[in-house]
Design a protein around this motif. Structure first.
Motif, mmCIF file in Angstrom:
data_model
loop_
_atom_site.group_PDB
_atom_site.id
_atom_site.type_symbol
_atom_site.label_atom_id
_atom_site.label_comp_id
_atom_site.label_asym_id
_atom_site.label_seq_id
_atom_site.Cartn_x
_atom_site.Cartn_y
_atom_site.Cartn_z
ATOM 1 N N MET A 1 0.842 -1.192 0.000
ATOM 2 C CA MET A 1 0.000 0.000 0.000
ATOM 3 C C MET A 1 0.880 1.245 0.000
ATOM 4 O O MET A 1 1.596 1.524 0.951
ATOM 5 C CB MET A 1 -0.893 0.017 1.248
ATOM 6 C CG MET A 1 -1.600 1.352 1.447
ATOM 7 S SD MET A 1 -2.746 1.448 2.825
ATOM 8 C CE MET A 1 -1.982 0.476 4.080
ATOM 9 N N TYR A 2 0.817 1.952 -1.133
ATOM 10 C CA TYR A 2 1.497 3.231 -1.242
ATOM 11 C C TYR A 2 0.435 4.330 -1.265
ATOM 12 O O TYR A 2 -0.768 4.068 -1.373
ATOM 13 C CB TYR A 2 2.294 3.324 -2.543
ATOM 14 C CG TYR A 2 3.391 2.284 -2.694
ATOM 15 C CD1 TYR A 2 4.649 2.505 -2.169
ATOM 16 C CD2 TYR A 2 3.155 1.102 -3.382
ATOM 17 C CE1 TYR A 2 5.659 1.574 -2.321
ATOM 18 C CE2 TYR A 2 4.162 0.159 -3.540
ATOM 19 C CZ TYR A 2 5.406 0.392 -3.010
ATOM 20 O OH TYR A 2 6.412 -0.530 -3.165
ATOM 21 N N HIS A 3 0.941 5.579 -1.188
ATOM 22 C CA HIS A 3 0.071 6.740 -1.378
ATOM 23 C C HIS A 3 0.650 7.568 -2.532
ATOM 24 O O HIS A 3 0.628 7.126 -3.647
ATOM 25 C CB HIS A 3 -0.080 7.527 -0.075
ATOM 26 C CG HIS A 3 -0.883 6.788 0.963
ATOM 27 N ND1 HIS A 3 -0.409 5.694 1.646
ATOM 28 C CD2 HIS A 3 -2.155 6.973 1.411
ATOM 29 C CE1 HIS A 3 -1.351 5.231 2.464
ATOM 30 N NE2 HIS A 3 -2.421 5.992 2.345
ATOM 31 N N PHE A 65 -2.413 2.208 -4.492
ATOM 32 C CA PHE A 65 -2.100 3.606 -4.199
ATOM 33 C C PHE A 65 -3.379 4.286 -3.722
ATOM 34 O O PHE A 65 -4.354 4.385 -4.470
ATOM 35 C CB PHE A 65 -1.554 4.297 -5.460
ATOM 36 C CG PHE A 65 -0.299 3.631 -5.976
ATOM 37 C CD1 PHE A 65 0.949 4.087 -5.583
ATOM 38 C CD2 PHE A 65 -0.383 2.519 -6.812
ATOM 39 C CE1 PHE A 65 2.114 3.463 -6.034
ATOM 40 C CE2 PHE A 65 0.767 1.877 -7.269
ATOM 41 C CZ PHE A 65 2.015 2.353 -6.880
ATOM 42 N N ASP A 66 -3.368 4.747 -2.487
ATOM 43 C CA ASP A 66 -4.572 5.343 -1.894
ATOM 44 C C ASP A 66 -4.638 6.847 -2.097
ATOM 45 O O ASP A 66 -3.607 7.508 -2.301
ATOM 46 C CB ASP A 66 -4.606 5.057 -0.386
ATOM 47 C CG ASP A 66 -5.188 3.685 -0.069
ATOM 48 O OD1 ASP A 66 -5.516 2.940 -1.013
ATOM 49 O OD2 ASP A 66 -5.323 3.367 1.126
ATOM 50 N N PHE A 89 -5.484 2.215 -8.212
ATOM 51 C CA PHE A 89 -5.595 3.571 -7.681
ATOM 52 C C PHE A 89 -6.964 3.752 -7.027
ATOM 53 O O PHE A 89 -7.992 3.584 -7.688
ATOM 54 C CB PHE A 89 -5.363 4.600 -8.791
ATOM 55 C CG PHE A 89 -3.967 4.521 -9.352
ATOM 56 C CD1 PHE A 89 -2.883 5.001 -8.624
ATOM 57 C CD2 PHE A 89 -3.730 3.936 -10.591
ATOM 58 C CE1 PHE A 89 -1.584 4.915 -9.119
ATOM 59 C CE2 PHE A 89 -2.440 3.837 -11.100
ATOM 60 C CZ PHE A 89 -1.367 4.328 -10.358
ATOM 61 N N PHE A 90 -6.940 4.077 -5.738
ATOM 62 C CA PHE A 90 -8.176 4.231 -4.979
ATOM 63 C C PHE A 90 -8.446 5.716 -4.731
ATOM 64 O O PHE A 90 -7.640 6.412 -4.109
ATOM 65 C CB PHE A 90 -8.092 3.441 -3.672
ATOM 66 C CG PHE A 90 -8.008 1.958 -3.925
ATOM 67 C CD1 PHE A 90 -9.105 1.282 -4.433
ATOM 68 C CD2 PHE A 90 -6.844 1.256 -3.695
ATOM 69 C CE1 PHE A 90 -9.043 -0.090 -4.706
ATOM 70 C CE2 PHE A 90 -6.763 -0.108 -3.965
ATOM 71 C CZ PHE A 90 -7.866 -0.784 -4.466
ATOM 72 N N ILE A 91 -9.577 6.171 -5.244
ATOM 73 C CA ILE A 91 -9.852 7.592 -5.392
ATOM 74 C C ILE A 91 -10.833 8.104 -4.330
ATOM 75 O O ILE A 91 -11.921 7.547 -4.164
ATOM 76 C CB ILE A 91 -10.492 7.858 -6.786
ATOM 77 C CG1 ILE A 91 -9.767 7.086 -7.896
ATOM 78 C CG2 ILE A 91 -10.583 9.359 -7.060
ATOM 79 C CD1 ILE A 91 -8.386 7.553 -8.232
ATOM 80 N N THR A 92 -10.452 9.199 -3.667
ATOM 81 C CA THR A 92 -11.386 9.925 -2.797
ATOM 82 C C THR A 92 -12.200 10.829 -3.712
ATOM 83 O O THR A 92 -11.700 11.854 -4.193
ATOM 84 C CB THR A 92 -10.604 10.785 -1.778
ATOM 85 O OG1 THR A 92 -9.635 9.963 -1.129
ATOM 86 C CG2 THR A 92 -11.540 11.396 -0.747
ATOM 87 N N THR A 93 -13.434 10.443 -3.992
ATOM 88 C CA THR A 93 -14.139 11.078 -5.116
ATOM 89 C C THR A 93 -14.508 12.544 -4.863
ATOM 90 O O THR A 93 -14.624 13.313 -5.806
ATOM 91 C CB THR A 93 -15.388 10.265 -5.504
ATOM 92 O OG1 THR A 93 -16.084 9.874 -4.321
ATOM 93 C CG2 THR A 93 -14.995 9.042 -6.300
ATOM 94 N N ASP A 94 -14.671 12.932 -3.594
ATOM 95 C CA ASP A 94 -14.991 14.338 -3.312
ATOM 96 C C ASP A 94 -13.806 15.256 -3.659
ATOM 97 O O ASP A 94 -13.969 16.471 -3.775
ATOM 98 C CB ASP A 94 -15.364 14.492 -1.828
ATOM 99 C CG ASP A 94 -16.000 15.842 -1.533
ATOM 100 O OD1 ASP A 94 -16.767 16.332 -2.389
ATOM 101 O OD2 ASP A 94 -15.727 16.409 -0.459
ATOM 102 N N SER A 119 -12.744 2.878 -5.428
ATOM 103 C CA SER A 119 -13.179 3.929 -4.507
ATOM 104 C C SER A 119 -12.328 3.930 -3.233
ATOM 105 O O SER A 119 -11.902 2.877 -2.761
ATOM 106 C CB SER A 119 -14.649 3.690 -4.129
ATOM 107 O OG SER A 119 -14.976 4.470 -2.987
ATOM 108 N N HIS A 120 -12.113 5.130 -2.707
ATOM 109 C CA HIS A 120 -11.467 5.278 -1.394
ATOM 110 C C HIS A 120 -12.412 6.106 -0.515
ATOM 111 O O HIS A 120 -11.984 6.988 0.213
ATOM 112 C CB HIS A 120 -10.104 5.960 -1.572
ATOM 113 C CG HIS A 120 -9.209 5.922 -0.368
ATOM 114 N ND1 HIS A 120 -8.916 4.770 0.328
ATOM 115 C CD2 HIS A 120 -8.519 6.915 0.274
ATOM 116 C CE1 HIS A 120 -8.093 5.062 1.328
ATOM 117 N NE2 HIS A 120 -7.847 6.351 1.330
#
Ligand SMILES: [Zn+2]
Length: 255
Positions: A1-3, A65-66, A89-94, A119-120
């Motif tokens: 898990m990377y960012h 990748f968060d 790639f996990f996306i914070t949609t806001d 989704s994140h």
């Protein structure tokens, strides 16, 4: 898990701001060393993307990748592709389109280049597991809906923000038709809710050398156990409250 992975040590250029988030970000040159180490440690073809619809995990290595920071598009995507790899790639949609985060076009582009998009959550709640079931459902429903609209496919992957997993978080994700949910628990065990795989991950933070990425990717016990022990200690410390937690966190950063 990377960012995030940043150029010139500009930690504020991608993803969430502040030192709490920055400790999860790597410099580009360090990240490249991590990728080299992984490449040397795993068989050719081992790096893959998940196919949850098959309801099984293949014996492969998933790079995730968060947060959905802009660095997913550049440099991360290209660095993976140069090795013939793809990431998740996990996306914070806001946050889509905000400074330091991916745009909708960039997300679509990464997807078309073969990366997995998930989704994140929508708003990246500080403590996901503390939300009510209604709030949880809304986080997953909105986020999945936005990504499915952008990609014009059913998005069925997600990761839990802040690593705050609970069975309720999993059930809510499952109800939102997420078929694979990545947590932050350092384990190779995969839980199967009726329609959703719950998959642990090993975190890489700034200051951890390439041997850690290689060790996790090659499933070496000495690396996995160390993170598992720290994870357990962290949970105890969190329960005890403030000072103890910070001490353990500091100890982790010094590794
Ligand atoms: Zn996050």
């Amino acid at each position: 898990m990377y960012h995030d992975v940043v150029e010139n040590g500009e930690f504020e250029s991608s993803g969430f701001p502040g030192e709490g988030a920055n400790v999860y970000k790597l410099r580009r040159e360090d990240f490249e060393r991590h990728l080299d180490a992984i490449q040397a440690a795993v068989p050719k073809g081992a790096i893959a993307t998940i196919s949850p619809e098959q309801q099984a995990i293949r014996p492969e290595v998933y790079l995730t990748f968060d947060d959905g920071g802009a660095s997913a598009f550049h440099p991360i995507g290209g660095l993976l592709e140069a090795r013939g790899w793809r990431g998740h790639f996990f996306i914070t949609t806001d946050c889509i389109g905000k400074p330091g985060f991916l745009s909708a076009d960039q997300i679509r582009d990464l997807y078309l280049r073969g990366h997995a998009i998930g989704s994140h959550s929508h708003t990246h709640p500080v403590r996901m597991a503390a939300l009510s079931r209604t709030e949880l459902d809304e986080e997953w429903r909105r986020s999945r809906g936005i990504l499915s609209d952008i990609l014009r496919v059913d998005v069925n992957l997600a990761s839990v923000p802040g690593g705050y997993y609970s069975l309720e978080v999993g059930k809510s994700a499952e109800a939102a038709r997420i078929q694979a949910l990545f947590t932050s628990e350092p384990t190779m065990e995969v839980d199967v809710l009726s329609g959703c795989l719950v998959i642990g991950r090993y975190v890489i933070q700034r200051g951890m050398g390439p041997e850690w990425s290689a060790g996790f990717a090659a499933r070496r016990r000495q690396f996995r156990w160390r993170q598992t022990l720290l994870w357990k200690a962290k949970h105890v410390a969190k329960r005890l409250g403030g000072a103890g937690y910070l001490k353990v966190r500091q100890a982790m950063l010094e590794k």
